[in-house]
Design a protein around this motif. Structure first.
Motif, PDB file in Angstrom:
ATOM      1  N   HIS A  85       2.797  -5.683   8.068  1.00 39.30           N
ATOM      2  CA  HIS A  85       2.551  -4.399   8.737  1.00 39.30           C
ATOM      3  C   HIS A  85       1.092  -4.203   9.159  1.00 39.30           C
ATOM      4  O   HIS A  85       0.763  -3.177   9.742  1.00 39.30           O
ATOM      5  CB  HIS A  85       2.971  -3.232   7.822  1.00 39.30           C
ATOM      6  CG  HIS A  85       4.435  -3.213   7.537  1.00 39.30           C
ATOM      7  ND1 HIS A  85       4.954  -2.777   6.330  1.00 39.30           N
ATOM      8  CD2 HIS A  85       5.495  -3.586   8.287  1.00 39.30           C
ATOM      9  CE1 HIS A  85       6.272  -2.874   6.357  1.00 39.30           C
ATOM     10  NE2 HIS A  85       6.631  -3.366   7.535  1.00 39.30           N
ATOM     11  N   GLY A  86       0.242  -5.148   8.864  1.00 40.66           N
ATOM     12  CA  GLY A  86      -1.158  -5.012   9.263  1.00 40.66           C
ATOM     13  C   GLY A  86      -2.039  -6.047   8.604  1.00 40.66           C
ATOM     14  O   GLY A  86      -1.695  -6.606   7.558  1.00 40.66           O
ATOM     15  N   LEU A 117       0.866  -1.186   0.000  1.00 37.79           N
ATOM     16  CA  LEU A 117       0.000   0.000   0.000  1.00 37.79           C
ATOM     17  C   LEU A 117       0.897   1.229   0.000  1.00 37.79           C
ATOM     18  O   LEU A 117       1.759   1.376   0.877  1.00 37.79           O
ATOM     19  CB  LEU A 117      -0.909   0.006   1.230  1.00 37.79           C
ATOM     20  CG  LEU A 117      -1.723   1.288   1.411  1.00 37.79           C
ATOM     21  CD1 LEU A 117      -2.830   1.352   0.374  1.00 37.79           C
ATOM     22  CD2 LEU A 117      -2.317   1.383   2.803  1.00 37.79           C
ATOM     23  N   TYR A 168       1.250  -5.722   3.389  1.00 38.30           N
ATOM     24  CA  TYR A 168       0.448  -6.805   3.969  1.00 38.30           C
ATOM     25  C   TYR A 168       1.191  -8.114   3.714  1.00 38.30           C
ATOM     26  O   TYR A 168       1.703  -8.334   2.614  1.00 38.30           O
ATOM     27  CB  TYR A 168      -0.930  -6.865   3.303  1.00 38.30           C
ATOM     28  CG  TYR A 168      -1.779  -8.036   3.745  1.00 38.30           C
ATOM     29  CD1 TYR A 168      -2.632  -7.922   4.836  1.00 38.30           C
ATOM     30  CD2 TYR A 168      -1.708  -9.265   3.091  1.00 38.30           C
ATOM     31  CE1 TYR A 168      -3.398  -9.001   5.255  1.00 38.30           C
ATOM     32  CE2 TYR A 168      -2.465 -10.348   3.514  1.00 38.30           C
ATOM     33  CZ  TYR A 168      -3.305 -10.214   4.591  1.00 38.30           C
ATOM     34  OH  TYR A 168      -4.057 -11.281   5.025  1.00 38.30           O
ATOM     35  N   GLN A 189      -5.057  -0.477   9.274  1.00 37.34           N
ATOM     36  CA  GLN A 189      -3.718  -0.622   9.851  1.00 37.34           C
ATOM     37  C   GLN A 189      -2.645  -0.305   8.810  1.00 37.34           C
ATOM     38  O   GLN A 189      -1.655   0.374   9.105  1.00 37.34           O
ATOM     39  CB  GLN A 189      -3.534  -2.048  10.384  1.00 37.34           C
ATOM     40  CG  GLN A 189      -4.426  -2.385  11.572  1.00 37.34           C
ATOM     41  CD  GLN A 189      -4.353  -3.853  11.959  1.00 37.34           C
ATOM     42  OE1 GLN A 189      -3.756  -4.665  11.253  1.00 37.34           O
ATOM     43  NE2 GLN A 189      -4.975  -4.198  13.078  1.00 37.34           N
ATOM     44  N   LEU A 190      -2.840  -0.782   7.611  1.00 39.17           N
ATOM     45  CA  LEU A 190      -1.833  -0.558   6.562  1.00 39.17           C
ATOM     46  C   LEU A 190      -1.732   0.916   6.188  1.00 39.17           C
ATOM     47  O   LEU A 190      -0.627   1.444   5.990  1.00 39.17           O
ATOM     48  CB  LEU A 190      -2.184  -1.393   5.328  1.00 39.17           C
ATOM     49  CG  LEU A 190      -2.061  -2.906   5.492  1.00 39.17           C
ATOM     50  CD1 LEU A 190      -2.676  -3.620   4.293  1.00 39.17           C
ATOM     51  CD2 LEU A 190      -0.608  -3.325   5.672  1.00 39.17           C
ATOM     52  N   LYS A 231       0.125   2.778   8.931  1.00 37.65           N
ATOM     53  CA  LYS A 231       1.571   2.524   8.910  1.00 37.65           C
ATOM     54  C   LYS A 231       2.229   3.251   7.732  1.00 37.65           C
ATOM     55  O   LYS A 231       3.347   3.762   7.858  1.00 37.65           O
ATOM     56  CB  LYS A 231       1.838   1.016   8.820  1.00 37.65           C
ATOM     57  CG  LYS A 231       1.275   0.191   9.976  1.00 37.65           C
ATOM     58  CD  LYS A 231       2.011   0.403  11.268  1.00 37.65           C
ATOM     59  CE  LYS A 231       1.398  -0.379  12.424  1.00 37.65           C
ATOM     60  NZ  LYS A 231       1.391  -1.832  12.256  1.00 37.65           N
ATOM     61  N   ALA A 232       1.548   3.291   6.587  1.00 32.86           N
ATOM     62  CA  ALA A 232       2.112   4.001   5.434  1.00 32.86           C
ATOM     63  C   ALA A 232       2.216   5.495   5.713  1.00 32.86           C
ATOM     64  O   ALA A 232       3.207   6.151   5.334  1.00 32.86           O
ATOM     65  CB  ALA A 232       1.250   3.740   4.199  1.00 32.86           C
ATOM     66  N   SER A 248       3.526   0.556   3.153  1.00 33.26           N
ATOM     67  CA  SER A 248       3.349  -0.528   4.114  1.00 33.26           C
ATOM     68  C   SER A 248       3.038  -1.799   3.344  1.00 33.26           C
ATOM     69  O   SER A 248       2.593  -1.755   2.188  1.00 33.26           O
ATOM     70  CB  SER A 248       2.225  -0.219   5.105  1.00 33.26           C
ATOM     71  OG  SER A 248       0.988  -0.037   4.436  1.00 33.26           O
TER      72      SER A 248
END
Length: 580
Positions: free
Chosen positions: A289-290, A191, A286, A295-296, A299-300, A284
């Motif tokens: 990281h989530g 992502l 997958y 969540q992704l 994090k990004a 980020s």
């Protein structure tokens, strides 16, 4: 009278069937078939496609006309009128279960036959019209709610759906690559968060119209440098998210980020003036990281936060600003329940028509003496990560039941308690039994408990979610779909799930009086929910114009700071005293 109406007769007696046929034809109707045995009916109906069926209850064969009507309803939509000698209550009750369009008791009068057929046909057309309207409104709503008006790109509400499509492809590839070595398998779904945070300077300099034209040119340049199967999404403001199909190595994501920085940053030319558009990219991956899009994306964004312009970075926990604090919080959270630092706040749920409190949503707060206020968005995921969330959730339900029992006894006996379920709770085995045990221990009426489940939890495994909701519904609980519109955003997708209430997300309510697009979406959602016998709770109502719009458009309930913020139990009790 509709003389082109095609009628099919199902009648036990041959003479009665022929007499009925003659009556119908004399009235101008077209009889396209008649039958007296159930085993021959279905093929003929499929072949002839009648507009209406006249059904005797007594027919030849192993089943009667009522059971045959049930079979017909399963394969096609056609109005059925019973024409029978039976008028006893038991038969009537059975017939009603098939939702007939009319019921005529023999011997019939010609005028009764005409009246029933005309009413049935009108009712059938009205239902078809409503169904068509609902379908059209849903299609229109899906488009305007999932696409950005300026760029025609998918918007943030479409992210869950698009990510789930890529996720399905990811696991299909893993299954097909089961015999390959690790280096040749799909490993990640990247992502990309594209932050054009300085674009506001261009808007201030050039004005809104010219900036919009430039922004569309930017989107065109982005799309020109992306493959067709890449999904570019406009987020809030001037940022984008980019999801691409599964990749085998991180280097592929790095190469794409490098290429975008090279191809997008050259200046645009306007009236011989160079206009530079700088940006930065956070990445980020997958599943490392989530597990979900929220969540992704978070994090990004974290990865891009401290970057200089025209740089990229893949998220790494080592750069996460909360890491050191998180280690300390874990230790404190383990003792929070024992130290009585956790507390339930209650935000009133208000009936729109009377402006009276009919319930409250229970919200967890952590009063840590050192850190003061700690957001639930931080400590609840942390509790899930360290494995104490179930203990906390059991405490919440037990405590809330105990406090609401007091409110039921002293204030309002039907006050509804609303509790949120996390993904981990929802995925538990025997969830309904665990909830029922806590309710029984507290002598709490299940019909007064409302369970709130985020829409995003229902998307990943629709069949499992349907079974879970059915079990929760079967023990008498009210089910509310929370944050509706931020996930899959489709009433059609949710129509087979067992729930009672839609909670309309704040994103649609905010400044609705000056946002025609959100006003259209909200109005359509309320209308369609009511057509499906669902109630609507509007979340995050903060201004009088927002409330006025919702009231005018028949929203059922609301909650938000305009009425009251979430309150500790004692303050909520005091509010009840002046509101009931």
């Amino acid at each position: 009278m509709n003389t082109s109406l095609k009628v099919f007769i199902i009648e036990d007696e041959i003479i009665a069937a022929e007499s009925l046929k003659l009556d119908l034809e004399s009235l101008g109707y077209q009889v396209i078939g008649k039958e007296n045995s159930h085993d021959k009916v279905l093929p003929k109906i499929k072949e002839n496609q009648p507009d209406l069926i006249l059904m005797d209850i007594k027919i030849k064969g192993d089943i009667d006309g009522i059971d045959l009507a049930k079979k017909i309803n399963q394969i096609m939509c056609v109005p059925i009128i019973y024409l029978t000698a039976y008028a006893d209550e038991k038969t009537l009750n059975r017939a009603m279960e098939t939702s007939p369009y009319g019921y005529i008791v023999k011997p019939y009068k010609t005028e009764d036959l005409v009246t029933n057929i005309r009413i049935a046909w009108q009712k059938y057309n009205q239902i078809n019209h409503i169904t068509h309207q609902l379908t059209s409104q849903q299609e229109r709503l899906n488009f305007i709610s999932k696409y950005d008006e300026l760029t025609q790109l998918p918007n943030q509400l479409s992210l869950v759906e698009n990510f789930n499509g890529i996720l399905e492809l990811f696991y299909q590839q893993l299954n097909s690559q089961a015999d390959l070595d690790t280096d040749n398998k799909s490993q990640f779904i990247p992502l990309f968060y594209l932050n054009f945070g300085r674009f506001y300077l261009i808007r201030d300099e050039l004005g809104q119209d010219l900036a919009n034209m430039l922004f569309k040119a930017l989107v065109k340049r982005l799309k020109a440098n992306l493959n067709e199967d890449y999904i570019l999404t406009r987020l809030d403001g001037d940022d984008f998210a980019l999801i691409i199909p599964p990749i085998k190595t991180k280097q592929i994501a790095i190469d794409l980020a490098t290429n975008l920085l090279e191809k997008i940053t050259p200046p645009f030319i306007y009236k011989q003036q160079e206009i530079y558009i700088d940006f930065k990219i956070g990445i980020s991956l997958y599943p490392i990281h989530g597990e979900n899009i929220d969540q992704l994306l978070y994090k990004a964004k974290e990865a891009a936060k401290d970057l200089e312009q025209n740089q990229y970075k893949i998220y790494s926990p080592a750069f996460h600003s909360f890491t050191a604090k998180q280690v300390s919080l874990e230790a404190k959270l383990h003792n929070a329940l024992e130290n009585r630092e956790l507390e339930i706040y209650y935000q009133p749920l208000v009936e729109m028509r009377t402006n009276k409190i009919f319930g409250a949503e229970a919200l967890l707060r952590w009063n840590n003496p050192e850190d003061k206020y700690i957001s639930p968005e931080i400590f609840i995921p942390l509790a899930e990560e360290i494995g104490i969330i179930e203990t906390i959730n059991n405490w919440i339900l037990n405590t809330a039941c105990e406090e609401f029992n007091y409110l039921h006894k002293n204030f309002k006996s039907d006050l509804r308690l609303s509790i949120n379920l996390s993904k981990r709770q929802f995925d538990q085995d025997y969830l309904e039994q665990k909830i029922l045990k806590i309710l029984a221990d507290n002598y709490f009426n299940p019909s007064l408990l409302q369970i709130e489940i985020s829409e995003s939890l229902l998307v990943n495994n629709h069949q499992m979610a349907s079974r879970k909701l059915k079990k929760l519904h079967s023990i008498g609980l009210k089910i509310a779909i929370d944050d509706f519109g931020t996930g899959y955003s489709s009433l059609g997708y949710l129509q087979n799930l067992y729930f009672d209430i839609l909670k309309l997300d704040r994103i649609f309510i905010n400044k609705i009086e000056s946002n025609p697009k959100n006003a259209t979406i909200t109005k359509s959602l309320i209308e369609m929910a009511h057509e499906l016998n669902l109630k609507i709770i509007a979340e995050g109502v903060e201004t009088e114009p927002e409330l006025s719009f919702l009231h005018k458009n028949n929203c059922d309930y609301y909650q938000g700071y305009l009425f009251s913020r979430a309150l500790p139990f004692q303050q909520f009790k005091e509010l009840l005293e002046i509101n009931i």
